[in-house]
Design a protein around this motif. Sequence first.
Motif, PDB file in Angstrom:
ATOM      1  N   SER A 191      35.933  51.684  48.776  1.00 52.67           N
ATOM      2  CA  SER A 191      37.362  51.344  48.786  1.00 52.67           C
ATOM      3  C   SER A 191      37.612  49.975  49.404  1.00 52.67           C
ATOM      4  CB  SER A 191      38.162  52.416  49.537  1.00 52.67           C
ATOM      5  OG  SER A 191      37.895  52.372  50.931  1.00 52.67           O
ATOM      6  N   TRP A 192      36.637  49.455  50.166  1.00 53.60           N
ATOM      7  CA  TRP A 192      36.780  48.134  50.790  1.00 53.60           C
ATOM      8  C   TRP A 192      36.190  47.015  49.937  1.00 53.60           C
ATOM      9  CZ3 TRP A 192      39.170  46.568  55.339  1.00 53.60           C
ATOM     10  CH2 TRP A 192      39.755  47.600  56.084  1.00 53.60           C
ATOM     11  N   TYR A 193      35.780  47.328  48.715  1.00 52.57           N
ATOM     12  CA  TYR A 193      35.210  46.302  47.843  1.00 52.57           C
ATOM     13  C   TYR A 193      36.200  45.187  47.520  1.00 52.57           C
ATOM     14  CZ  TYR A 193      30.626  48.271  46.546  1.00 52.57           C
ATOM     15  OH  TYR A 193      29.323  48.699  46.536  1.00 52.57           O
ATOM     16  N   VAL A 194      37.473  45.509  47.382  1.00 54.20           N
ATOM     17  CA  VAL A 194      38.458  44.482  47.005  1.00 54.20           C
ATOM     18  C   VAL A 194      38.521  43.362  48.058  1.00 54.20           C
ATOM     19  CG1 VAL A 194      40.922  44.005  46.683  1.00 54.20           C
ATOM     20  CG2 VAL A 194      39.834  45.884  45.440  1.00 54.20           C
ATOM     21  N   PRO A 195      38.811  43.667  49.333  1.00 57.24           N
ATOM     22  CA  PRO A 195      38.835  42.562  50.307  1.00 57.24           C
ATOM     23  C   PRO A 195      37.467  41.925  50.533  1.00 57.24           C
ATOM     24  CG  PRO A 195      39.122  44.694  51.410  1.00 57.24           C
ATOM     25  CD  PRO A 195      39.247  44.947  49.941  1.00 57.24           C
ATOM     26  N   ALA A 196      36.393  42.721  50.435  1.00 54.17           N
ATOM     27  CA  ALA A 196      35.049  42.147  50.619  1.00 54.17           C
ATOM     28  C   ALA A 196      34.745  41.129  49.522  1.00 54.17           C
ATOM     29  CB  ALA A 196      34.002  43.257  50.628  1.00 54.17           C
ATOM     30  N   ALA A 197      35.087  41.461  48.293  1.00 54.97           N
ATOM     31  CA  ALA A 197      34.839  40.552  47.174  1.00 54.97           C
ATOM     32  C   ALA A 197      35.748  39.325  47.238  1.00 54.97           C
ATOM     33  CB  ALA A 197      35.038  41.289  45.851  1.00 54.97           C
ATOM     34  N   ALA A 198      37.012  39.530  47.597  1.00 53.39           N
ATOM     35  CA  ALA A 198      37.940  38.402  47.716  1.00 53.39           C
ATOM     36  C   ALA A 198      37.487  37.446  48.808  1.00 53.39           C
ATOM     37  CB  ALA A 198      39.342  38.915  48.011  1.00 53.39           C
ATOM     38  N   ARG A 199      36.953  37.988  49.880  1.00 52.50           N
ATOM     39  CA  ARG A 199      36.430  37.163  50.966  1.00 52.50           C
ATOM     40  C   ARG A 199      35.251  36.327  50.474  1.00 52.50           C
ATOM     41  NH1 ARG A 199      32.754  36.543  54.859  1.00 52.50           N
ATOM     42  NH2 ARG A 199      33.352  36.499  57.066  1.00 52.50           N
ATOM     43  N   SER A 200      34.372  36.930  49.684  1.00 48.28           N
ATOM     44  CA  SER A 200      33.214  36.210  49.153  1.00 48.28           C
ATOM     45  C   SER A 200      33.646  35.081  48.228  1.00 48.28           C
ATOM     46  CB  SER A 200      32.297  37.173  48.400  1.00 48.28           C
ATOM     47  OG  SER A 200      31.726  38.118  49.275  1.00 48.28           O
ATOM     48  N   ILE A 201      34.623  35.356  47.372  1.00 47.62           N
ATOM     49  CA  ILE A 201      35.128  34.325  46.456  1.00 47.62           C
ATOM     50  C   ILE A 201      35.707  33.152  47.239  1.00 47.62           C
ATOM     51  CG2 ILE A 201      36.942  33.829  44.769  1.00 47.62           C
ATOM     52  CD1 ILE A 201      36.484  36.663  43.650  1.00 47.62           C
ATOM     53  N   ALA A 202      36.429  33.469  48.327  1.00 43.17           N
ATOM     54  CA  ALA A 202      37.086  32.418  49.111  1.00 43.17           C
ATOM     55  C   ALA A 202      36.101  31.483  49.789  1.00 43.17           C
ATOM     56  CB  ALA A 202      38.003  33.059  50.156  1.00 43.17           C
ATOM     57  N   SER A 203      34.836  31.899  49.919  1.00 45.19           N
ATOM     58  CA  SER A 203      33.836  31.040  50.560  1.00 45.19           C
ATOM     59  C   SER A 203      33.578  29.773  49.755  1.00 45.19           C
ATOM     60  CB  SER A 203      32.519  31.812  50.736  1.00 45.19           C
ATOM     61  OG  SER A 203      31.872  31.995  49.477  1.00 45.19           O
ATOM     62  N   GLY A 204      33.809  29.847  48.432  1.00 43.76           N
ATOM     63  CA  GLY A 204      33.586  28.687  47.576  1.00 43.76           C
ATOM     64  C   GLY A 204      32.126  28.365  47.341  1.00 43.76           C
ATOM     65  N   ALA A 205      31.231  29.290  47.712  1.00 39.02           N
ATOM     66  CA  ALA A 205      29.797  29.004  47.630  1.00 39.02           C
ATOM     67  C   ALA A 205      29.077  29.813  46.566  1.00 39.02           C
ATOM     68  CB  ALA A 205      29.154  29.276  48.992  1.00 39.02           C
ATOM     69  N   LEU A 206      29.820  30.544  45.733  1.00 44.45           N
ATOM     70  CA  LEU A 206      29.186  31.447  44.769  1.00 44.45           C
ATOM     71  C   LEU A 206      29.077  30.811  43.382  1.00 44.45           C
ATOM     72  CD1 LEU A 206      30.990  34.819  45.616  1.00 44.45           C
ATOM     73  CD2 LEU A 206      28.898  33.881  46.615  1.00 44.45           C
ATOM     74  N   PRO A 207      28.061  31.202  42.613  1.00 43.31           N
ATOM     75  CA  PRO A 207      27.964  30.738  41.221  1.00 43.31           C
ATOM     76  C   PRO A 207      29.174  31.225  40.411  1.00 43.31           C
ATOM     77  CG  PRO A 207      25.921  31.800  41.926  1.00 43.31           C
ATOM     78  CD  PRO A 207      26.932  32.074  42.989  1.00 43.31           C
ATOM     79  N   ASN A 208      29.546  30.473  39.390  1.00 43.85           N
ATOM     80  CA  ASN A 208      30.724  30.818  38.586  1.00 43.85           C
ATOM     81  C   ASN A 208      30.612  32.212  37.965  1.00 43.85           C
ATOM     82  OD1 ASN A 208      31.931  28.364  39.139  1.00 43.85           O
ATOM     83  ND2 ASN A 208      31.147  27.369  37.292  1.00 43.85           N
ATOM     84  N   GLU A 209      29.413  32.569  37.527  1.00 42.19           N
ATOM     85  CA  GLU A 209      29.231  33.890  36.919  1.00 42.19           C
ATOM     86  C   GLU A 209      29.516  35.005  37.920  1.00 42.19           C
ATOM     87  OE1 GLU A 209      25.718  36.719  34.984  1.00 42.19           O
ATOM     88  OE2 GLU A 209      25.319  34.585  35.300  1.00 42.19           O
ATOM     89  N   GLN A 210      29.075  34.813  39.144  1.00 46.31           N
ATOM     90  CA  GLN A 210      29.309  35.825  40.172  1.00 46.31           C
ATOM     91  C   GLN A 210      30.795  35.917  40.523  1.00 46.31           C
ATOM     92  OE1 GLN A 210      26.608  35.528  43.442  1.00 46.31           O
ATOM     93  NE2 GLN A 210      27.732  36.920  44.761  1.00 46.31           N
ATOM     94  N   VAL A 211      31.449  34.767  40.629  1.00 43.98           N
ATOM     95  CA  VAL A 211      32.889  34.744  40.901  1.00 43.98           C
ATOM     96  C   VAL A 211      33.645  35.504  39.819  1.00 43.98           C
ATOM     97  CG1 VAL A 211      34.927  33.258  41.016  1.00 43.98           C
ATOM     98  CG2 VAL A 211      32.852  32.626  42.257  1.00 43.98           C
ATOM     99  N   ALA A 212      33.277  35.262  38.558  1.00 42.79           N
ATOM    100  CA  ALA A 212      33.956  35.931  37.438  1.00 42.79           C
ATOM    101  C   ALA A 212      33.757  37.442  37.502  1.00 42.79           C
ATOM    102  CB  ALA A 212      33.431  35.378  36.112  1.00 42.79           C
ATOM    103  N   ARG A 213      32.541  37.885  37.819  1.00 39.19           N
ATOM    104  CA  ARG A 213      32.267  39.320  37.911  1.00 39.19           C
ATOM    105  C   ARG A 213      33.056  39.959  39.049  1.00 39.19           C
ATOM    106  NH1 ARG A 213      26.746  40.784  38.942  1.00 39.19           N
ATOM    107  NH2 ARG A 213      27.207  42.770  37.965  1.00 39.19           N
TER     108      ARG A 213
END
Length: 279
Positions: free
Chosen positions: A241-263
């Motif tokens: 249930s905490w995947y939404v904020p965990a994933a949004a936090r990861s996206i906000a880092s700006g350090a992920l590959p585009n494919e991972q951000v899209a997923r």
Amino acid sequence: MIGKFIATGSSCEVYEWDGDDKVVKLFHVNTPLKSVQLEYNKSSVAWKSGLPVPRPFEQVIWEGRHGIVFEKIVGETLVNRIFERLYTFQKVDNELRLFARLLNDIHKTITHDIETDQKKNLKTIIGHPALFTKEEIRAIHEYLDRLPAKRQLCQGDTNLSNLILRDGDNKPVMIDWMHASLGNPAADVAEVCVIIEYAVLPLETPAAVDMFFRTSRQEAYHIFMDEYCKLSGVTEEEIRSWYVPAAARSIASGALPNEQVARLATMIRNMLANSLREI
């Protein structure tokens, strides 16, 4: 006093300091002093609580930059160890369980000396990534508000690069306590699981390694999840249930590959839509 360069991070560089048993974490010049003091204080709380963390010695200024002097930990990060042993999951099994046990120990630690509120801190970190509309950011915040709040110690940045397996005894040491907070430990665990399930390897990764990782990630997920749930009593459903904020936090880092951000963005939107149907 400053020695050879060791590593770099999103907010700092790390160098040897005053010999070979200490390091200094030098923050970028635009890092607010308050943030440096906050990390020093949180690191001190974790160390004094008896957790396996580098001992913080003092705050310093070097050539106009604020820094923190820590005990030097020599070892290998968990992410590097996993990729070293990618084809031998029997050994990785033990290290993933080691990580789960350490997180459980952190979450059981009682302290009243950290004031950061987990949900407020997550909202600040998530910010407003251009990928999401204002309505989607508001929906993420509302989703986070509905999640169960707790007051347990959480490390707040549980990516696999922040766990070092120390040379010699292979004992785990957790670094980077800037985002430690009091909150729901499922958030810490969800961050690890999101990394395992959604990570995309660099383009230069050999095809055979990439294929093995894609087919083995669910095994790694189940090993880690099984150990943590067994020890803590927290359910897999609570963690997911905490995947939404965990994933949004990861996206906000700006350090992920585009494919991972899209997923991750697709997963967030699907979970938000499902949560609205359940209200």
